[in-house]
Design a protein around this motif. Structure first.
Motif, PDB file in Angstrom:
ATOM      1  N   UNK A   1       5.894   1.407 -52.402  1.00  0.00           N
ATOM      2  CA  UNK A   1       6.714   2.396 -51.958  1.00  0.00           C
ATOM      3  C   UNK A   1       6.041   3.774 -52.328  1.00  0.00           C
ATOM      4  N   UNK A   2       5.178   3.659 -53.404  1.00  0.00           N
ATOM      5  CA  UNK A   2       4.527   4.764 -53.815  1.00  0.00           C
ATOM      6  C   UNK A   2       3.294   4.982 -52.804  1.00  0.00           C
ATOM      7  N   UNK A   3       2.582   4.004 -52.428  1.00  0.00           N
ATOM      8  CA  UNK A   3       1.742   4.321 -51.149  1.00  0.00           C
ATOM      9  C   UNK A   3       2.403   4.827 -50.016  1.00  0.00           C
ATOM     10  N   UNK A   4       3.501   4.291 -49.564  1.00  0.00           N
ATOM     11  CA  UNK A   4       3.941   4.728 -48.471  1.00  0.00           C
ATOM     12  C   UNK A   4       4.468   6.121 -48.417  1.00  0.00           C
ATOM     13  N   UNK A   5       4.934   6.505 -49.478  1.00  0.00           N
ATOM     14  CA  UNK A   5       5.204   7.965 -49.947  1.00  0.00           C
ATOM     15  C   UNK A   5       3.937   8.754 -49.704  1.00  0.00           C
ATOM     16  N   UNK A   6       2.840   8.420 -50.127  1.00  0.00           N
ATOM     17  CA  UNK A   6       1.651   9.161 -50.196  1.00  0.00           C
ATOM     18  C   UNK A   6       1.013   9.172 -48.759  1.00  0.00           C
ATOM     19  N   UNK A   7       1.347   7.934 -48.028  1.00  0.00           N
ATOM     20  CA  UNK A   7       1.011   7.812 -46.604  1.00  0.00           C
ATOM     21  C   UNK A   7       1.817   8.726 -45.850  1.00  0.00           C
ATOM     22  N   UNK A   8       3.085   9.135 -46.309  1.00  0.00           N
ATOM     23  CA  UNK A   8       3.883  10.084 -45.417  1.00  0.00           C
ATOM     24  C   UNK A   8       3.464  11.308 -45.421  1.00  0.00           C
ATOM     25  N   UNK A   9       2.732  11.788 -46.269  1.00  0.00           N
ATOM     26  CA  UNK A   9       2.130  13.281 -46.212  1.00  0.00           C
ATOM     27  C   UNK A   9       0.956  13.357 -45.167  1.00  0.00           C
TER      28      UNK A   9
ATOM     29  N   UNK B   1      13.162   7.910 -45.457  1.00  0.00           N
ATOM     30  CA  UNK B   1      13.498   6.787 -44.838  1.00  0.00           C
ATOM     31  C   UNK B   1      12.712   5.550 -45.734  1.00  0.00           C
ATOM     32  N   UNK B   2      11.536   6.107 -46.540  1.00  0.00           N
ATOM     33  CA  UNK B   2      10.648   5.031 -47.309  1.00  0.00           C
ATOM     34  C   UNK B   2      11.496   4.948 -48.639  1.00  0.00           C
ATOM     35  N   UNK B   3      12.314   6.083 -49.170  1.00  0.00           N
ATOM     36  CA  UNK B   3      13.097   5.918 -50.425  1.00  0.00           C
ATOM     37  C   UNK B   3      14.380   5.065 -50.230  1.00  0.00           C
ATOM     38  N   UNK B   4      15.048   5.432 -49.029  1.00  0.00           N
ATOM     39  CA  UNK B   4      16.451   4.800 -49.053  1.00  0.00           C
ATOM     40  C   UNK B   4      16.362   3.350 -48.147  1.00  0.00           C
ATOM     41  N   UNK B   5      15.547   3.150 -47.560  1.00  0.00           N
ATOM     42  CA  UNK B   5      15.760   1.915 -46.670  1.00  0.00           C
ATOM     43  C   UNK B   5      14.871   0.700 -47.523  1.00  0.00           C
ATOM     44  N   UNK B   6      15.522  -0.486 -47.807  1.00  0.00           N
ATOM     45  CA  UNK B   6      14.829  -1.603 -48.710  1.00  0.00           C
ATOM     46  C   UNK B   6      15.016  -2.608 -47.959  1.00  0.00           C
TER      47      UNK B   6
ATOM     48  N   UNK C   1       6.837  24.183 -37.705  1.00  0.00           N
ATOM     49  CA  UNK C   1       7.768  23.878 -38.790  1.00  0.00           C
ATOM     50  C   UNK C   1       8.246  22.275 -38.607  1.00  0.00           C
ATOM     51  N   UNK C   2       7.751  21.687 -37.635  1.00  0.00           N
ATOM     52  CA  UNK C   2       8.190  20.238 -37.489  1.00  0.00           C
ATOM     53  C   UNK C   2       7.507  19.266 -38.504  1.00  0.00           C
ATOM     54  N   UNK C   3       6.169  19.787 -38.915  1.00  0.00           N
ATOM     55  CA  UNK C   3       5.466  18.772 -39.647  1.00  0.00           C
ATOM     56  C   UNK C   3       6.182  18.462 -41.085  1.00  0.00           C
ATOM     57  N   UNK C   4       6.603  19.573 -41.608  1.00  0.00           N
ATOM     58  CA  UNK C   4       7.608  19.225 -42.744  1.00  0.00           C
ATOM     59  C   UNK C   4       8.742  18.342 -42.680  1.00  0.00           C
ATOM     60  N   UNK C   5       9.225  18.586 -41.593  1.00  0.00           N
ATOM     61  CA  UNK C   5      10.371  17.816 -41.210  1.00  0.00           C
ATOM     62  C   UNK C   5       9.988  16.333 -40.938  1.00  0.00           C
ATOM     63  N   UNK C   6       8.935  16.103 -40.335  1.00  0.00           N
ATOM     64  CA  UNK C   6       8.432  14.712 -40.155  1.00  0.00           C
ATOM     65  C   UNK C   6       8.026  13.951 -41.685  1.00  0.00           C
ATOM     66  N   UNK C   7       7.482  14.792 -42.525  1.00  0.00           N
ATOM     67  CA  UNK C   7       7.193  14.304 -43.829  1.00  0.00           C
ATOM     68  C   UNK C   7       8.441  13.953 -44.629  1.00  0.00           C
ATOM     69  N   UNK C   8       9.385  14.905 -44.535  1.00  0.00           N
ATOM     70  CA  UNK C   8      10.664  14.730 -45.442  1.00  0.00           C
ATOM     71  C   UNK C   8      11.528  13.525 -44.765  1.00  0.00           C
ATOM     72  N   UNK C   9      11.793  13.396 -43.462  1.00  0.00           N
ATOM     73  CA  UNK C   9      12.261  12.307 -42.990  1.00  0.00           C
ATOM     74  C   UNK C   9      11.444  11.019 -43.217  1.00  0.00           C
ATOM     75  N   UNK C  10       9.993  10.855 -43.276  1.00  0.00           N
ATOM     76  CA  UNK C  10       9.338   9.767 -43.570  1.00  0.00           C
ATOM     77  C   UNK C  10       9.723   9.651 -44.966  1.00  0.00           C
ATOM     78  N   UNK C  11       9.573  10.361 -46.101  1.00  0.00           N
ATOM     79  CA  UNK C  11       9.847  10.153 -47.429  1.00  0.00           C
ATOM     80  C   UNK C  11      11.441   9.510 -47.579  1.00  0.00           C
TER      81      UNK C  11
END
Length: 68
Positions: free
Chosen positions: A5-13, A63-68, A51-61
């Motif tokens: 999960x931590x690696x996915x969050x880093x990858x999300x950036x 998804x990675x945090x809430x979906x298991x 402005x869409x880059x932060x939206x993509x990053x926030x969306x990815x984070x």
């Protein structure tokens, strides 16, 4: 929270669609994130969306945090 999960969050950036795909596969969430990400680079011919880059990053984070 695992190391994966931590690696996915880093990858999300750096590559948000890849982080989403590694979490949920090629589902609707992936395609939405890919659209956000392409808009941020003008990949669809619309260079308006820096402005869409932060939206993509926030969306990815999200998804990675809430979906298991």
């Amino acid at each position: 929270m695992t190391l994966g999960d931590l690696l996915r969050i880093i990858l999300a950036f750096f590559l948000p669609p890849l982080a989403v795909a590694s979490q949920v596969g090629l589902t609707g969430a992936f395609w939405l994130n890919l659209l956000f990400w392409l808009l941020s680079f003008g990949g669809l011919g619309l260079p308006l969306m820096a402005i869409m880059w932060p939206v993509a990053v926030i969306h990815a984070i999200y998804i990675c945090v809430t979906r298991k």
